[in-house]
Design an enzyme around this catalytic site. Sequence first.
Site, PDB file in Angstrom:
ATOM      1  N   HIS A  77      -6.502  -6.761   2.740  1.00  0.00           N
ATOM      2  CA  HIS A  77      -5.662  -7.467   3.627  1.00  0.00           C
ATOM      3  C   HIS A  77      -6.103  -9.028   3.794  1.00  0.00           C
ATOM      4  O   HIS A  77      -6.107  -9.655   4.668  1.00  0.00           O
ATOM      5  CB  HIS A  77      -5.571  -7.076   4.962  1.00  0.00           C
ATOM      6  CG  HIS A  77      -4.567  -5.605   5.210  1.00  0.00           C
ATOM      7  ND1 HIS A  77      -3.337  -5.671   5.262  1.00  0.00           N
ATOM      8  CD2 HIS A  77      -5.187  -4.475   5.573  1.00  0.00           C
ATOM      9  CE1 HIS A  77      -2.979  -4.554   5.160  1.00  0.00           C
ATOM     10  NE2 HIS A  77      -4.090  -3.863   5.513  1.00  0.00           N
ATOM     11  N   ASP A 133      -4.534 -11.777   7.540  1.00  0.00           N
ATOM     12  CA  ASP A 133      -4.001 -10.605   6.884  1.00  0.00           C
ATOM     13  C   ASP A 133      -3.295 -11.220   5.637  1.00  0.00           C
ATOM     14  O   ASP A 133      -3.430 -12.455   5.146  1.00  0.00           O
ATOM     15  CB  ASP A 133      -2.650  -9.866   7.740  1.00  0.00           C
ATOM     16  CG  ASP A 133      -2.592  -8.586   7.431  1.00  0.00           C
ATOM     17  OD1 ASP A 133      -2.700  -8.118   6.512  1.00  0.00           O
ATOM     18  OD2 ASP A 133      -2.754  -7.702   8.454  1.00  0.00           O
ATOM     19  N   GLU A 153      -7.078   0.125   4.877  1.00  0.00           N
ATOM     20  CA  GLU A 153      -6.237   0.108   3.607  1.00  0.00           C
ATOM     21  C   GLU A 153      -6.623  -0.938   2.502  1.00  0.00           C
ATOM     22  O   GLU A 153      -5.841  -1.491   1.763  1.00  0.00           O
ATOM     23  CB  GLU A 153      -4.759  -0.637   4.288  1.00  0.00           C
ATOM     24  CG  GLU A 153      -4.215   0.233   4.862  1.00  0.00           C
ATOM     25  CD  GLU A 153      -2.989  -0.077   5.650  1.00  0.00           C
ATOM     26  OE1 GLU A 153      -2.106   0.757   6.000  1.00  0.00           O
ATOM     27  OE2 GLU A 153      -2.762  -1.199   5.945  1.00  0.00           O
ATOM     28  N   GLU A 178       5.373  -7.024  11.825  1.00  0.00           N
ATOM     29  CA  GLU A 178       5.965  -7.321  10.207  1.00  0.00           C
ATOM     30  C   GLU A 178       7.568  -7.335  10.665  1.00  0.00           C
ATOM     31  O   GLU A 178       8.201  -8.283  10.088  1.00  0.00           O
ATOM     32  CB  GLU A 178       6.052  -5.979   9.556  1.00  0.00           C
ATOM     33  CG  GLU A 178       4.614  -5.904   8.855  1.00  0.00           C
ATOM     34  CD  GLU A 178       3.707  -4.757   9.537  1.00  0.00           C
ATOM     35  OE1 GLU A 178       3.678  -4.723  10.747  1.00  0.00           O
ATOM     36  OE2 GLU A 178       3.034  -4.088   8.888  1.00  0.00           O
TER      37      GLU A 178
HETATM   38  C1  TNX Z   1      -0.937  -0.317   9.293  1.00  0.00           C
HETATM   39  S1  TNX Z   1      -2.911  -0.071  11.529  1.00  0.00           S
HETATM   40  C2  TNX Z   1      -1.827  -1.065   9.325  1.00  0.00           C
HETATM   41  C3  TNX Z   1      -1.266  -2.574   9.525  1.00  0.00           C
HETATM   42  C4  TNX Z   1       0.413  -2.649   9.617  1.00  0.00           C
HETATM   43  C5  TNX Z   1       0.708  -1.384  10.469  1.00  0.00           C
HETATM   44  C6  TNX Z   1       2.150  -1.077  10.685  1.00  0.00           C
HETATM   45  C7  TNX Z   1      -3.899  -0.831  10.473  1.00  0.00           C
HETATM   46  C8  TNX Z   1      -5.218  -0.655  10.387  1.00  0.00           C
HETATM   47  N1  TNX Z   1      -3.160  -1.052   9.451  1.00  0.00           N
HETATM   48  O1  TNX Z   1      -1.699  -3.299   8.686  1.00  0.00           O
HETATM   49  O2  TNX Z   1       0.576  -3.728  10.168  1.00  0.00           O
HETATM   50  O3  TNX Z   1       0.293  -0.106   9.836  1.00  0.00           O
HETATM   51  O4  TNX Z   1       2.891  -1.196   9.532  1.00  0.00           O
END
Ligand code: TNX
Length: 703
Positions: A266, A192, A329, A471
């Site tokens: 990420h 990540d 993301e 986190e």
């Molecule tokens: C979103 S779930 C994310 C993670 C975070 C999580 C909680 C996902 C695919 N992405 O990177 O850890 O929310 O904060």
Amino acid sequence: MTLAVCCLLAACSTKETPPAAATQSISVIPAPAQVVMNPGAFELKAATPVRYAAGSPGEQVASYFVDLMQRTRGVALTAAAGDTDAPQTIAFVLQAREGSQVEEGYSLHVSPERILVSSHSPRGLFYGAVTLWQLAASERIPALEIEDAPRFRWRGLLLDSARHYQSPQFIERLLDTMALHKLNVLHWHLTDDQAWRLEIKKYPKLTEVGAWRVPAGPAAAADIDPATKRPRLYGGFYTQDQVRAIVAYAAARNITVMPEIEMPGHASAPIAAYPQLGVTGKASAVPADWGVYRNLYNVDDSTFSFLEDVLDEVLALFPSEYIHVGGDEAVKDQWHASPRVQARMRELGVKDEHALQSYFVQRIEKYLNAHGRRMIGWDEILEGGLAPNATVMSWRGIGGAVAAAGAGHDAVLSPAPTLYLDNRPLNTARPPGRGPVVSIEDVYRFDPAPAELTEAQRAHIVGVQANLWTEHVRTEDRAEYMIFPRAAAIAEVGWSPPERIDWQSFAARLPDQLARYRALGVGFAQAPEAVAVVPGRRTSHELASCSEKILLSLEDDAPLQGERAVFLVDIMNPCWIYRAADLSEVGAIAASVGQVPFNFQIGDDIKKIPLRKPQTAAGELEVRIDGCEGEKIATLPLAPATKSYAVTELAPVAIAKRTGQHDLCFMFTQAAVDPLWVLDTVQLVGLADAEGGAHPATVGNNR
Ligand code: TNX
């Protein structure tokens, strides 16, 4: 009626599900598909032989069972090859079975004469042993017949080892406990922004550089490592030998370890290790903020070569059919702003950045398919066009699964917030994590067969998964606390047939599950003992938050050693309400406060955080009455708190005499978002104390 229909009906009636009462009389989680209770019981003794046919897979299962009984029940059974039909034995038998050939199914027959666990597969036999272990909580095992098989083939748990590192020993213990829930996929989130945790021989800097970071905040920055004369680094990684051992350990418990290698976003940690992989080309350290960074891999052929090299090593380590490539993301700003990426897009003829992500993911999918593996990614991989053979893991609700299934793709259901174990498990508890509570009942009531799907589309739902993002889960103890017992709920949702899903029944079986955790030495969440309430004093968790935009139960960054405070705060709007405070006898208000680094990458949303103008350089805690727009009745200067990284008790400030109940609103004034001021406790000080100039009664704090 034709003969065929007669037969069909006859078959159905023999398989008729027994009344719910029959299952409730045994305490097994996940609830078996079919249970028939019979009169009598088998008396288990230390001398009861555990038998398997020489050279059969029953051997491994029998010794697993014996070990488990020894460890958790203190019963010293002995497993040996021998006559599996002998009376007064427990037998594990692999046998060809007619009818349903569900890979993980098994039968368990207990009579006063013997116990027979049988299956046509070693996996099924293993699960039969797990069920028997649950039944063997006392020496009298009730006579019964169980026919069991899972509803879904994917019953997963995600462990985020990137945000915080867990030891291989912890992971093995977790695998042990997962197996006892009949969970069968460990989704291992290994890379990540904040870390790359998997040793890759060809690219040593991934872990030399990428596995280490300076934690956020001044306390960590001031913690100088004498060896390097620089701030001490937090981190760790898994060597390939350790990974092989973990994968083998999991396999012995019928668990597939599925690695996740995040791309194209990420990816700050690998880009910190090898800046040429990034879009900007700029070198920067492994970051310590949470949230969503803008860093993406670039789309040069050399970057794909790098990823393929990494995947070669990943494939050699993980036999998992599925490889997870993240995909979530990935904010496209950097690709959008980069002339080089834009030029490449024109060459490739892709129309926008979403289509470029699709190109990226499809190129990786081809590579995985060519190596005999299947690709899975978060639901964003749907954007810009789904890779032809991809499976979707739906996390932004279940829309991704609906879309994937509609397009004929498989999907795993893992929606936030219901299956997100980083949410607090109990209202009464204050572990760090996401603020909104996701109770075990919430998890249990998750419906894996949503009405939005047609019957044909439902066939594409391969299973369910709960995710522990870390986190805010810094320690292994807390990881267990967040996972259990909610993992028991997801296990039942994933395993038991819909007609066995019954919250009342599950809740009644839960105490036995907790007893199993105790026997195993596994930590879990349970409502804390009632703590004596100090009149008029409330912790941030006992106050109402004015809003719940990004509500976090946030751990203090100090002290570095020992217990730290935990604050409930909406980081988008730090504001708390003490509801219906009876002010008749109150002469002053005191508070304890903390300051934490604002280490959240939230993009432009940061501009939406309200900043109230301070009267002094250090800022103040302001108290308003009858709502947050109401009259200001007290101002507590923050100056005394600026010198401490941890919690500071602010001296009480007198308030004018009032009568009756009022909502009190607490907000900070400050010039910038960083550091984030947070309320630890507030205390209404009695008139007598206040007039005497006394400090508030000493309060135990919430640490
Ligand atoms: C979103 S779930 C994310 C993670 C975070 C999580 C909680 C996902 C695919 N992405 O990177 O850890 O929310 O904060």
